[in-house]
Structure formats: structure tokens, C-alpha cells
Write a protein that holds these residues in place. Structure first.
Motif, PDB file in Angstrom:
ATOM      1  N   SER A  89      53.217  44.852  65.964  1.00 11.41           N
ATOM      2  CA  SER A  89      53.142  46.300  65.726  1.00 11.41           C
ATOM      3  C   SER A  89      53.495  46.630  64.279  1.00 11.41           C
ATOM      4  CB  SER A  89      54.086  47.042  66.674  1.00 11.41           C
ATOM      5  OG  SER A  89      53.654  46.917  68.010  1.00 11.41           O
ATOM      6  N   VAL A  90      54.480  45.934  63.734  1.00  9.41           N
ATOM      7  CA  VAL A  90      54.847  46.138  62.330  1.00  9.41           C
ATOM      8  C   VAL A  90      53.676  45.746  61.428  1.00  9.41           C
ATOM      9  CG1 VAL A  90      56.388  45.413  60.461  1.00  9.41           C
ATOM     10  CG2 VAL A  90      57.315  45.815  62.745  1.00  9.41           C
ATOM     11  N   LEU A  91      53.026  44.633  61.747  1.00  6.45           N
ATOM     12  CA  LEU A  91      51.871  44.212  60.963  1.00  6.45           C
ATOM     13  C   LEU A  91      50.736  45.225  61.062  1.00  6.45           C
ATOM     14  CD1 LEU A  91      51.828  40.391  61.757  1.00  6.45           C
ATOM     15  CD2 LEU A  91      52.180  41.435  59.517  1.00  6.45           C
ATOM     16  N   ALA A  92      50.496  45.743  62.256  1.00  4.43           N
ATOM     17  CA  ALA A  92      49.437  46.742  62.436  1.00  4.43           C
ATOM     18  C   ALA A  92      49.705  47.960  61.558  1.00  4.43           C
ATOM     19  CB  ALA A  92      49.341  47.148  63.901  1.00  4.43           C
ATOM     20  N   MET A 105      48.894  49.762  53.658  1.00  2.00           N
ATOM     21  CA  MET A 105      48.348  49.139  52.446  1.00  2.00           C
ATOM     22  C   MET A 105      46.908  49.557  52.176  1.00  2.00           C
ATOM     23  SD  MET A 105      49.864  45.263  52.293  1.00  2.00           S
ATOM     24  CE  MET A 105      49.155  44.715  53.834  1.00  2.00           C
ATOM     25  N   GLY A 106      46.324  50.324  53.112  1.00  2.00           N
ATOM     26  CA  GLY A 106      44.945  50.753  52.933  1.00  2.00           C
ATOM     27  C   GLY A 106      43.933  49.685  53.285  1.00  2.00           C
ATOM     28  N   THR A 107      44.397  48.620  53.959  1.00  2.00           N
ATOM     29  CA  THR A 107      43.493  47.540  54.349  1.00  2.00           C
ATOM     30  C   THR A 107      42.555  47.985  55.456  1.00  2.00           C
ATOM     31  OG1 THR A 107      45.258  45.962  53.817  1.00  2.00           O
ATOM     32  CG2 THR A 107      43.385  45.134  55.077  1.00  2.00           C
ATOM     33  N   LEU A 108      43.102  48.724  56.430  1.00  2.00           N
ATOM     34  CA  LEU A 108      42.323  49.263  57.542  1.00  2.00           C
ATOM     35  C   LEU A 108      42.593  50.751  57.680  1.00  2.00           C
ATOM     36  CD1 LEU A 108      42.968  46.491  60.253  1.00  2.00           C
ATOM     37  CD2 LEU A 108      40.980  46.695  58.740  1.00  2.00           C
ATOM     38  N   ALA A 109      41.619  51.450  58.227  1.00  2.00           N
ATOM     39  CA  ALA A 109      41.776  52.905  58.384  1.00  2.00           C
ATOM     40  C   ALA A 109      42.670  53.249  59.567  1.00  2.00           C
ATOM     41  CB  ALA A 109      40.404  53.551  58.562  1.00  2.00           C
ATOM     42  N   GLU A 141      47.267  38.940  56.692  1.00  2.00           N
ATOM     43  CA  GLU A 141      45.887  38.447  56.683  1.00  2.00           C
ATOM     44  C   GLU A 141      45.219  38.555  58.046  1.00  2.00           C
ATOM     45  OE1 GLU A 141      45.948  34.530  54.925  1.00  2.00           O
ATOM     46  OE2 GLU A 141      46.714  35.313  53.041  1.00  2.00           O
ATOM     47  N   LEU A 142      45.976  38.911  59.064  1.00  2.00           N
ATOM     48  CA  LEU A 142      45.370  39.179  60.370  1.00  2.00           C
ATOM     49  C   LEU A 142      44.308  40.268  60.268  1.00  2.00           C
ATOM     50  CD1 LEU A 142      48.201  39.210  63.082  1.00  2.00           C
ATOM     51  CD2 LEU A 142      46.062  37.940  63.188  1.00  2.00           C
ATOM     52  N   ALA A 143      44.488  41.174  59.329  1.00  2.00           N
ATOM     53  CA  ALA A 143      43.527  42.268  59.168  1.00  2.00           C
ATOM     54  C   ALA A 143      42.139  41.752  58.811  1.00  2.00           C
ATOM     55  CB  ALA A 143      44.021  43.238  58.093  1.00  2.00           C
ATOM     56  N   LEU A 144      42.066  40.575  58.227  1.00  2.00           N
ATOM     57  CA  LEU A 144      40.768  40.022  57.843  1.00  2.00           C
ATOM     58  C   LEU A 144      39.912  39.716  59.058  1.00  2.00           C
ATOM     59  CD1 LEU A 144      41.886  37.615  54.963  1.00  2.00           C
ATOM     60  CD2 LEU A 144      40.927  39.931  54.769  1.00  2.00           C
ATOM     61  N   GLU A 145      40.552  39.429  60.189  1.00  2.00           N
ATOM     62  CA  GLU A 145      39.785  39.203  61.423  1.00  2.00           C
ATOM     63  C   GLU A 145      39.008  40.444  61.807  1.00  2.00           C
ATOM     64  OE1 GLU A 145      41.304  37.118  64.836  1.00  2.00           O
ATOM     65  OE2 GLU A 145      43.121  36.601  63.713  1.00  2.00           O
ATOM     66  N   VAL A 146      39.647  41.597  61.628  1.00  2.00           N
ATOM     67  CA  VAL A 146      38.987  42.861  61.957  1.00  2.00           C
ATOM     68  C   VAL A 146      37.754  43.052  61.070  1.00  2.00           C
ATOM     69  CG1 VAL A 146      39.290  45.363  62.165  1.00  2.00           C
ATOM     70  CG2 VAL A 146      41.217  43.830  62.626  1.00  2.00           C
ATOM     71  N   LYS A 147      37.845  42.528  59.855  1.00  2.00           N
ATOM     72  CA  LYS A 147      36.754  42.673  58.899  1.00  2.00           C
ATOM     73  C   LYS A 147      35.705  41.578  59.035  1.00  2.00           C
ATOM     74  CE  LYS A 147      39.257  45.299  55.412  1.00  2.00           C
ATOM     75  NZ  LYS A 147      39.541  45.448  53.961  1.00  2.00           N
ATOM     76  N   ASP A 193      43.595  46.644  67.731  1.00  2.00           N
ATOM     77  CA  ASP A 193      44.155  46.024  68.934  1.00  2.00           C
ATOM     78  C   ASP A 193      44.628  44.626  68.536  1.00  2.00           C
ATOM     79  OD1 ASP A 193      44.776  44.869  71.355  1.00  2.00           O
ATOM     80  OD2 ASP A 193      42.700  44.768  72.063  1.00  2.00           O
ATOM     81  N   MET A 194      45.923  44.471  68.336  1.00  2.00           N
ATOM     82  CA  MET A 194      46.451  43.216  67.796  1.00  2.00           C
ATOM     83  C   MET A 194      46.271  42.040  68.761  1.00  2.00           C
ATOM     84  SD  MET A 194      47.388  44.012  64.778  1.00  2.00           S
ATOM     85  CE  MET A 194      48.531  42.774  64.163  1.00  2.00           C
ATOM     86  N   GLN A 195      46.296  42.296  70.051  1.00  2.00           N
ATOM     87  CA  GLN A 195      46.162  41.204  71.016  1.00  2.00           C
ATOM     88  C   GLN A 195      44.793  40.532  70.943  1.00  2.00           C
ATOM     89  OE1 GLN A 195      48.593  39.836  72.749  1.00  2.00           O
ATOM     90  NE2 GLN A 195      50.030  41.334  71.876  1.00  2.00           N
TER      91      GLN A 195
END
Length: 319
Positions: A288-291, A297-301, A87-93, A305-307
Motif C-alpha cells: 500500500s505504501v508503494l502504491a 512521484m507521478g509515475t501512475l495517475a 519499479e513495480l509500477a513498470l508492470e502496470v506500464k 491493484d497491487m496483488q
């Protein structure tokens, strides 16, 4: 009553009232569901009075799934959320949150279960079978893909069937509509207890570098109430320490909170306790594994930057 005594009593009353007001600082916490071991520290911390010792009152709401927790966070209905690593990817969105602590690491709380009489005896027997998960793009979906990759089959060594709730998946398994299901640990433990199923894959044994669960704070809350975030995290990690030191008391709370037998509550503790992160610090390799998972999963293209998505400034070790 002498004036000096009256003034003294007034001062004491004011101090007590002020202290009570400070002790009543409320932190609204959302969890995906009740009755699972990975979320029981909230109950332990409340029952043991640990959060109160840190000057906060924790109000817990169960939302019946991670997406609803995220919706509540965006709607300002909660201040802190328990969410999965992906769900960290949701921050990017654009989700209005910040990851404030690594909550749990290796995914011991998720497993793959099959029927007891299934011809599937090892993970290698899953080739070409149908395995259920909660939903496409979910943590269980990625774990299914990762298992297929680890077995050398790419991401499609078996069919992944998003079926929704654990109850729906269990019904599909028992009626032979699917060959296995990837679910939270207690669902598999219950199958073994009632003699209908068995655990085939424990994901924590296969994936060591990971952050399966993360604690998120609503950005506006963290900005306006940083001390409350710090107090919550201090209470959380004190609770994890308490759970390690108080096995029997924790098992009793798990039994009641999860509504499981003493045997399953004990198994929960013995097999899953080690997944909790003791400090909240983020592991760059796990990030890095999460990134990588976001892209797979196709969540992000592309990998972000995970930090920029996490902070450790509210952790007990930071102050």
C-alpha cells in the motif's frame, strides 16, 4: 567386457551426464550495481555453493543502474532481476515481469549524508536546503519527498536535485554545491571513515513498512522454467539464512565484493543484515505504501491493484 557390465557402465554414464545437465541449469540474474551490501547475497550464494545445491548455476551481470536492469529484462538478456519496490509500477506500464519475492524491507541501505563540518545537525535543519538524489522518479527521490512529508513540510521542504551517480553527488557535496545527498549506505560510511562527512538520516529508522527491494522474474521465463525460478528463490533464502549464521564469512565476502575496509564491511553486516526479508512474502501494508508512492512521484495517475503485480507461488513456503 561382459555385456551386462558394459550395459551397467553405459547406464551409469548416462545418469551422470543427465545429472550434470540438470545441475547446469543457468539462471541469468541482473543487479543494479556491484559492490553494495544489498546485492552481496548473490556472491555469497555462489561462493558457498548454495545455488548449485539447488541445481542451478547463477550468472550475475552488473548493469550500472536499475533502469538498465529493467531494459535487460525486457530484452530477454536476463531471467531474474533485482529491482527497487517502486519499479513495480513498470508492470502496470507493460514491463514483461512479475514480482516473485519481497527481497528487503525497511530501507536501511539508503541514507542522507552531509559534510562533517556542516551546520546541519538534525533532520529539522534541512528546511530550505538542497539535497541530491540519483534521478527524478527514483527510489531516492521518493525517500526525499517522504522525509520532507514526515518533517511536516509537504513534499518541498527542501530542494531535491537529481545529480546521477554517487560519485557525482559526492563531488557536489564536497564542493558545497549541495547541502546533503541521499545515497546508498557505503557512500556515507566512506565519508565517515575518511573524516569528511557524517550520516544524518538512516531511512530504515524512519520508514519501517516498505519493500525497498524486490526480486522480479521475466514472465516468459517464469512460465517456461517455473522450477528454475523456485530453485533460485530457494537458493536465495537459504543464502540469507547462511549469512545470518556465518557472520565472519559473510563480512569477508562483503569486504572483497564491495572493495571496502574490514570496518565498513562489518558495519554493513551489523546495520544492514536485518533489512533482508527471510521468507519473500509480500506485506499488504508495504504494498500500500508503494502504491501511494507511484502516485506521489507521478509515475501512475492512480493506485493500481497491487496483488495483480506480485505472486508468492514460487516461494519455498508455497511448495
Amino acid at each position: 567386457m561382459p555385456q551386462t557390465m558394459a550395459a551397467a557402465l553405459l547406464a551409469v554414464s548416462f545418469a551422470l551426464a543427465n545429472g550434470a545437465a540438470q545441475a547446469a541449469t543457468i539462471v541469468r540474474v541482473g543487479q543494479p550495481q556491484a559492490g553494495t551490501f544489498q546485492f552481496v547475497p548473490l556472491q555469497v550464494g555462489i561462493e558457498a555453493g548454495i545455488f548449485k545445491r539447488h541445481g542451478i548455476e547463477v550468472e550475475v551481470t552488473d548493469f550500472g543502474g536499475g533502469p538498465r536492469v529493467q531494459q535487460a529484462l525486457a530484452a530477454d538478456s536476463i531471467d531474474i532481476a533485482i529491482g527497487s519496490g517502486p519499479e513495480l509500477a513498470l508492470e502496470v506500464k507493460g514491463a514483461p515481469e512479475i514480482a516473485v519475492a519481497a527481497m528487503a524491507d525497511a530501507p536501511y541501505s539508503v541514507l542522507l549524508a552531509v559534510l562533517k563540518d556542516s551546520a546541519i545537525k538534525t533532520a529539522e535543519d534541512l528546511k530550505g536546503k538542497t539535497i541530491s538524489v540519483s534521478s527524478k522518479g527514483s527510489l531516492t527521490y521518493w525517500l526525499a519527498q517522504e522525509l520532507s512529508r514526515q518533517l511536516g513540510w509537504g513534499t518541498d521542504g527542501f530542494t531535491i536535485a537529481p545529480l546521477g551517480s554517487t560519485a557525482t553527488q559526492t563531488a557536489a557535496l564536497k564542493t558545497h554545491q549541495i547541502d546533503g545527498m541521499i545515497v546508498e549506505a557505503n557512500a556515507g560510511y566512506r565519508l565517515e571513515e575518511d573524516g569528511t562527512g557524517r550520516v544524518l538520516v538512516q531511512f530504515g529508522d524512519r520508514i519501517k513498512t516498505f519493500h525497498i527491494y524486490i526480486l522480479y522474474a521475466r514472465r516468459a521465463f517464469a512460465a517456461s522454467e517455473p522450477d528454475a525460478v523456485r530453485a533460485f528463490l530457494a537458493g536465495w533464502f537459504d543464502t540469507i539464512t547462511y549469512m545470518h549464521a556465518h557472520r565472519e564469512q559473510t563480512i569477508d565476502i562483503v569486504r572483497r565484493a564491495a572493495d571496502v575496509s574490514p570496518a565498513i564491511a562489518t558495519r554493513d553486516y551489523d546495520e544492514l543484515m536485518g533489512m533482508f526479508n527471510r521468507t519473500g512474502n509480500f506485506d499488504p501494508k508495504a504494498l500500500s505504501v508503494l502504491a501511494r508512492s507511484f502516485v506521489e512521484m507521478g509515475t501512475l495517475a492512480s493506485e493500481p491493484d497491487m496483488q495483480s503485480l506480485v505472486t508468492e507461488k514460487y516461494l519455498p513456503s508455497a511448495h
